[in-house]
Design an enzyme around this catalytic site. Structure first.
Site, PDB file in Angstrom:
ATOM      1  N   ALA A 165     -14.713  95.032 178.280  1.00 39.93           N
ATOM      2  CA  ALA A 165     -16.027  95.288 178.864  1.00 39.93           C
ATOM      3  C   ALA A 165     -16.693  96.351 178.003  1.00 39.93           C
ATOM      4  O   ALA A 165     -16.008  97.123 177.309  1.00 39.93           O
ATOM      5  CB  ALA A 165     -15.867  95.756 180.297  1.00 39.93           C
ATOM      6  N   GLY A 207     -11.246  93.608 179.467  1.00 42.66           N
ATOM      7  CA  GLY A 207     -11.957  92.427 179.951  1.00 42.66           C
ATOM      8  C   GLY A 207     -11.758  91.200 179.074  1.00 42.66           C
ATOM      9  O   GLY A 207     -11.896  90.066 179.540  1.00 42.66           O
ATOM     10  N   GLU A 225      -8.530  89.774 180.175  1.00 40.38           N
ATOM     11  CA  GLU A 225      -8.805  89.192 181.501  1.00 40.38           C
ATOM     12  C   GLU A 225      -9.580  87.882 181.383  1.00 40.38           C
ATOM     13  O   GLU A 225      -9.319  86.933 182.117  1.00 40.38           O
ATOM     14  CB  GLU A 225      -9.570  90.214 182.356  1.00 40.38           C
ATOM     15  N   GLU A 281      -7.123 100.012 180.235  1.00 42.36           N
ATOM     16  CA  GLU A 281      -8.025 100.688 181.166  1.00 42.36           C
ATOM     17  C   GLU A 281      -7.541 102.055 181.643  1.00 42.36           C
ATOM     18  O   GLU A 281      -8.328 102.987 181.774  1.00 42.36           O
ATOM     19  CB  GLU A 281      -8.306  99.796 182.391  1.00 42.36           C
TER      20      GLU A 281
HETATM   21  N1  DAK Z   1     -17.241  98.347 174.327  1.00 45.57           N
HETATM   22  C1  DAK Z   1     -18.306  98.655 173.550  1.00 45.57           C
HETATM   23  N2  DAK Z   1     -18.284  98.663 172.198  1.00 45.57           N
HETATM   24  C2  DAK Z   1     -17.120  98.342 171.611  1.00 45.57           C
HETATM   25  C3  DAK Z   1     -15.963  97.988 172.348  1.00 45.57           C
HETATM   26  C4  DAK Z   1     -16.052  97.986 173.784  1.00 45.57           C
HETATM   27  N3  DAK Z   1     -15.037  97.630 174.567  1.00 45.57           N
HETATM   28  N4  DAK Z   1     -14.966  97.723 171.487  1.00 45.57           N
HETATM   29  C5  DAK Z   1     -15.486  97.899 170.234  1.00 45.57           C
HETATM   30  N5  DAK Z   1     -16.784  98.257 170.312  1.00 45.57           N
HETATM   31  C6  DAK Z   1     -17.692  98.551 169.201  1.00 45.57           C
HETATM   32  C7  DAK Z   1     -17.399  99.917 168.593  1.00 45.57           C
HETATM   33  O1  DAK Z   1     -18.018 100.943 169.361  1.00 45.57           O
HETATM   34  C8  DAK Z   1     -18.011  99.749 167.214  1.00 45.57           C
HETATM   35  O2  DAK Z   1     -19.413  99.884 167.331  1.00 45.57           O
HETATM   36  P1  DAK Z   1     -20.252 100.711 166.206  1.00 45.57           P
HETATM   37  O3  DAK Z   1     -19.651 102.052 166.182  1.00 45.57           O
HETATM   38  O4  DAK Z   1     -20.029  99.930 164.936  1.00 45.57           O
HETATM   39  O5  DAK Z   1     -21.651 100.641 166.713  1.00 45.57           O
HETATM   40  C9  DAK Z   1     -17.735  98.292 166.886  1.00 45.57           C
HETATM   41  O6  DAK Z   1     -17.470  97.645 168.137  1.00 45.57           O
HETATM   42  C10 DAK Z   1     -16.499  98.124 166.004  1.00 45.57           C
HETATM   43  O7  DAK Z   1     -15.428  98.784 166.633  1.00 45.57           O
HETATM   44  P2  DAK Z   1     -14.494  99.854 165.873  1.00 45.57           P
HETATM   45  O8  DAK Z   1     -15.254 100.540 164.790  1.00 45.57           O
HETATM   46  O9  DAK Z   1     -13.864 100.691 166.918  1.00 45.57           O
HETATM   47  O10 DAK Z   1     -13.438  98.885 165.194  1.00 45.57           O
HETATM   48  P3  DAK Z   1     -11.929  99.219 164.847  1.00 45.57           P
HETATM   49  O11 DAK Z   1     -11.455  98.083 164.030  1.00 45.57           O
HETATM   50  O12 DAK Z   1     -11.787 100.580 164.281  1.00 45.57           O
HETATM   51  O13 DAK Z   1     -11.166  99.209 166.244  1.00 45.57           O
HETATM   52  C11 DAK Z   1     -10.589  98.329 168.430  1.00 45.57           C
HETATM   53  C12 DAK Z   1     -11.090  98.019 166.969  1.00 45.57           C
HETATM   54  C13 DAK Z   1     -10.698  97.051 169.247  1.00 45.57           C
HETATM   55  C14 DAK Z   1      -9.154  98.809 168.369  1.00 45.57           C
HETATM   56  C15 DAK Z   1     -11.491  99.459 169.000  1.00 45.57           C
HETATM   57  O14 DAK Z   1     -12.884  99.059 168.831  1.00 45.57           O
HETATM   58  C16 DAK Z   1     -11.239  99.682 170.460  1.00 45.57           C
HETATM   59  O15 DAK Z   1     -10.260 100.328 170.843  1.00 45.57           O
HETATM   60  N6  DAK Z   1     -12.162  99.200 171.319  1.00 45.57           N
HETATM   61  C17 DAK Z   1     -12.097  99.433 172.722  1.00 45.57           C
HETATM   62  C18 DAK Z   1     -11.031  98.560 173.320  1.00 45.57           C
HETATM   63  C19 DAK Z   1     -10.896  98.797 174.803  1.00 45.57           C
HETATM   64  O16 DAK Z   1     -10.515  99.895 175.235  1.00 45.57           O
HETATM   65  N7  DAK Z   1     -11.196  97.781 175.575  1.00 45.57           N
HETATM   66  C20 DAK Z   1     -11.092  97.829 176.979  1.00 45.57           C
HETATM   67  C21 DAK Z   1     -12.418  98.245 177.529  1.00 45.57           C
HETATM   68  S1  DAK Z   1     -12.237  98.605 179.235  1.00 45.57           S
HETATM   69  C22 DAK Z   1     -14.291  97.188 186.114  1.00 45.57           C
HETATM   70  C23 DAK Z   1     -14.909  96.218 185.383  1.00 45.57           C
HETATM   71  C24 DAK Z   1     -14.457  95.935 184.127  1.00 45.57           C
HETATM   72  C25 DAK Z   1     -13.415  96.609 183.589  1.00 45.57           C
HETATM   73  C26 DAK Z   1     -12.811  97.566 184.321  1.00 45.57           C
HETATM   74  C27 DAK Z   1     -13.221  97.860 185.588  1.00 45.57           C
HETATM   75  N8  DAK Z   1     -14.752  97.488 187.447  1.00 45.57           N
HETATM   76  C28 DAK Z   1     -16.109  97.469 187.677  1.00 45.57           C
HETATM   77  C29 DAK Z   1     -13.813  98.006 188.394  1.00 45.57           C
HETATM   78  C30 DAK Z   1     -12.994  96.336 182.239  1.00 45.57           C
HETATM   79  C31 DAK Z   1     -12.677  97.341 181.433  1.00 45.57           C
HETATM   80  C32 DAK Z   1     -12.477  97.168 180.006  1.00 45.57           C
HETATM   81  O17 DAK Z   1     -12.502  96.100 179.458  1.00 45.57           O
END
Ligand code: DAK
Length: 274
Positions: free
Chosen positions: A63, A108, A111, A131
């Site tokens: 997400a 997400g 998921e 998360e």
């Molecule tokens: N959200 C927004 N932007 C993201 C992103 C994300 N999840 N993942 C990557 N990006 C963006 C980065 O900010 C970056 O943008 P710029 O800086 O270029 O503008 C671009 O994508 C490239 O990412 P990186 O520069 O970080 O690329 P790397 O190769 O260095 O790293 C990575 C790739 C996938 C390891 C890293 O980007 C990363 O850790 N991303 C976050 C992964 C993550 O934590 N995903 C889970 C998100 S939490 C709920 C509803 C929904 C949810 C929970 C609760 N309720 C309402 C209860 C769901 C939650 C989630 O999914």
């Protein structure tokens, strides 16, 4: 549509989440467009759907953390409901949905893949529910679907530790059905990237599904999905009803008559979805 590409290829279709700059992260607009695209799938023609992400690096990196970071409790719940509704739509979509996971499937993204019927991936795929490291719980069904898919013990370990796992481990624990590597020639040069091999396999699977009797395939999806939510006695009644329904289809009459016909010259005709 800004963030979704949709291509129908005969009897199957490919839906691509196309927000490559943000690794295909799911913001509200992506979820809305995904929902609308699903509503517009031509279910008279399309018999299987593939969901993938744009580019070679990421399926969906979760997400959108930027969008989520400022949510209030009420907005968080609304965002969670939006995601849950569209993921549930995929899970109960009348036709099979294949997730072709071409890289990161985090939060997400993991998921989303789990709301699909079948997951296959490229060898650079990474799965995880990070998360708790962000101070939240999985919010798009992760606590429920992961435990159902790989068992509560392994799901708890993945979710509590927030540890990402690579494709071979995802395969070992049954999160994905198959892992695809790049094809190389005798000199070791890449002839087809892992992503290309993955998509070819996904399309082959989709067209194989599309060749079978569509109403029977849909009824199998319904029986498995609804049966998993019921106890065994109820589940078998669900199966009996859906089995019975097939006998009102022309495809059943044709499929069985074709088998029983001893004429060796005959050629099987496509199922007609009726
Ligand atoms: N959200 C927004 N932007 C993201 C992103 C994300 N999840 N993942 C990557 N990006 C963006 C980065 O900010 C970056 O943008 P710029 O800086 O270029 O503008 C671009 O994508 C490239 O990412 P990186 O520069 O970080 O690329 P790397 O190769 O260095 O790293 C990575 C790739 C996938 C390891 C890293 O980007 C990363 O850790 N991303 C976050 C992964 C993550 O934590 N995903 C889970 C998100 S939490 C709920 C509803 C929904 C949810 C929970 C609760 N309720 C309402 C209860 C769901 C939650 C989630 O999914």
């Amino acid at each position: 549509m800004e963030y979704i590409l949709y291509e129908q290829k005969g009897q199957y279709a490919i839906l691509t989440i196309n927000r490559e700059k943000a690794l295909n992260a799911l913001n509200s607009q992506v979820l809305d467009e995904l929902n609308e695209t699903l509503d517009n799938v031509d279910l008279k023609e399309v018999r299987a759907l593939i969901i993938t992400g744009a580019g070679s690096k990421s399926f969906v990196a979760g997400a959108d953390i930027g969008e989520m970071s400022t949510l209030t409790k009420a907005e968080g719940e609304a965002f969670g409901k939006k995601g849950n509704d569209v993921f549930r739509k995929i899970e109960t979509f009348p036709i099979p949905v294949i997730a072709a996971v071409n890289g990161f499937a985090l939060g997400g993204g993991c998921e989303l893949s789990m709301s699909c019927d079948i997951r296959i991936c490229s060898d650079n795929a990474v799965f995880g529910q990070p998360e708790v490291g962000l101070g939240i719980t999985p919010g798009f069904g992760g606590t429920q679907r992961l435990a159902r898919l790989i068992g509560a013990g392994m799901a708890k370990q993945m979710i509590y530790t927030a540890r990402n796992i690579k494709a071979p481990e995802a395969y070992r624990i049954g999160l994905v059905n198959e892992v695809y590597a790049a094809e190389t020639d005798a000199e070791g040069n890449v002839v087809k990237s892992a992503g290309e091999v993955l998509m070819a396999a996904a399309e082959k699977m989709a067209s194989t599904i599309a060749k079978n009797a569509p109403i029977a395939v849909r009824n199998c999806k319904k029986a498995i999905g609804e049966g998993l939510d019921a106890d065994m006695d109820e589940a078998l009644v669900i199966e009996e009803k859906l089995f019975g329904d097939c006998f009102e289809t022309e495809d059943q009459k044709y499929g069985m008559a074709f088998f029983l016909d001893k004429n060796k010259e005959k050629v099987k005709e496509p199922f007609r979805n009726c």
